[in-house]
Design an enzyme around this catalytic site. Sequence first.
Site, PDB file in Angstrom:
ATOM      1  N   GLY A   1      -3.246   4.387  -1.936  1.00  0.00           N
ATOM      2  CA  GLY A   1      -2.702   4.244  -3.131  1.00  0.00           C
ATOM      3  C   GLY A   1      -1.197   3.637  -3.011  1.00  0.00           C
ATOM      4  N   LYS A   2      -0.968   3.122  -4.041  1.00  0.00           N
ATOM      5  CA  LYS A   2      -0.419   1.750  -4.515  1.00  0.00           C
ATOM      6  C   LYS A   2       0.839   2.251  -5.511  1.00  0.00           C
ATOM      7  CE  LYS A   2       1.618  -1.179  -2.553  1.00  0.00           C
ATOM      8  NZ  LYS A   2       2.483  -1.476  -1.014  1.00  0.00           N
ATOM      9  N   ALA A   3       1.085   1.847  -5.982  1.00  0.00           N
ATOM     10  CA  ALA A   3       2.285   1.867  -7.336  1.00  0.00           C
ATOM     11  C   ALA A   3       2.972   0.144  -7.821  1.00  0.00           C
ATOM     12  CB  ALA A   3       3.257   2.731  -7.602  1.00  0.00           C
TER      13      ALA A   3
END
Length: 126
Positions: free
Chosen positions: A78-80
């Site tokens: 995941g990443k933001a």
Amino acid sequence: MGVFEALGEEFEQVVFLHDPPSGLRAIIAIHSTALGPALGGTRFFPYASEDDALRDVLRLARGMTYKAAAAGLDLGGGKAVIIGDPKRIKTEELLRAYGAASPACRRPWAAPATPRRSPRSACSRD
């Protein structure tokens, strides 16, 4: 390309965060939790457009899934991204709003450890 077309069936969850008082505009993308909680961090960058930010967070989240799998970790990806120039808009108020809004994602997300912080789930209140 529309948002839902960009997601296809490949991503488990994408959350858009918006807090006008602090100026927060962010996107969290969870690519896969098949092997475990999604591992990933946050990129703070002055994207030219929201489409560019979405395209980047999806690419980065996918990359984290592959990176964790290649390393043999029991983690997904995941990443933001936070949209904006950190030199101009990075404030305590914005970062607190980001931290408070991050639990909006419903998939397990393991934030990486830093010298000041131990690993934790950004999507739970532990």
